[in-house]
Design a protein around this motif. Structure first.
Motif, short mmCIF file in Angstrom:
data_model
loop_
_atom_site.label_atom_id
_atom_site.label_comp_id
_atom_site.label_asym_id
_atom_site.label_seq_id
_atom_site.Cartn_x
_atom_site.Cartn_y
_atom_site.Cartn_z
N GLN A 56 0.88 -1.17 -0.09
CA GLN A 56 0.07 0.13 -0.14
C GLN A 56 0.51 1.17 0.48
O GLN A 56 0.59 2.32 -0.35
CB GLN A 56 -0.66 0.05 1.56
CG GLN A 56 -2.42 -0.90 0.97
CD GLN A 56 -1.41 -2.32 2.16
OE1 GLN A 56 -0.76 -3.58 1.47
NE2 GLN A 56 -3.01 -3.31 1.92
N LEU B 79 -7.84 1.47 4.99
CA LEU B 79 -8.16 1.05 4.47
C LEU B 79 -9.64 0.95 3.33
O LEU B 79 -9.55 1.09 1.88
CB LEU B 79 -6.74 0.42 4.23
CG LEU B 79 -5.70 0.48 3.68
CD1 LEU B 79 -4.06 -0.17 3.93
CD2 LEU B 79 -5.15 1.82 2.17
N GLN C 153 -11.02 2.69 0.15
CA GLN C 153 -11.19 2.20 -1.34
C GLN C 153 -12.72 2.07 -1.46
O GLN C 153 -12.96 2.87 -2.53
CB GLN C 153 -11.08 1.13 -1.31
CG GLN C 153 -8.85 0.49 -1.21
CD GLN C 153 -7.97 -0.33 -0.55
OE1 GLN C 153 -9.12 -1.08 -0.48
NE2 GLN C 153 -7.23 -0.51 -1.38
#
Length: 120
Positions: A29, A107, A111
């Protein structure tokens, strides 16, 4: 104002600097992050370099390397209440599994939001 992407990026960098044991989890990431702020992007690359050479470093050793490369003021920005107020789970005193969960949740929700904004 703070964009969501920027908060996520700052929080991930703070997480890996405070908890270098997360390098395996977060390397991908962090490697893919496109940061607007040039100095923080250079810090991001330095973190990947240093931990890529020696992923067993602890946080103080990692911060020492980054400081010696001239990133003292960037570290002060990342490892501060400005980031912790948005992502308290990245603080140095949080248990590792909680840091992992917090990063994963952050995350995932980022997303999802990005996907929705892109129209699906």
């Amino acid at each position: 104002g703070h964009s969501g992407a920027r908060i996520v990026q700052h929080a991930l960098l703070a997480a890996i600097i405070n908890h270098p044991q997360l390098f395996d989890d977060l390397e991908e990431q962090i490697g893919q992050m496109a940061m607007q702020e040039q100095r923080l992007d250079l810090l991001r690359q330095a973190v990947l370099d240093v931990l890529g050479e020696d992923s067993a470093l602890d946080s103080s050793a990692l911060r020492g390397h980054l400081t010696s490369r001239g990133f003292e003021s960037e570290l002060a920005v990342l490892l501060s209440d400005a980031v912790y107020v948005h992502a308290g789970f990245v603080r140095p005193d949080v248990e590792l599994h909680k840091v992992q969960e917090g990063c994963a949740d952050m995350l995932a929700s980022w997303q999802n939001r990005a996907a929705r904004t892109a129209g699906g």
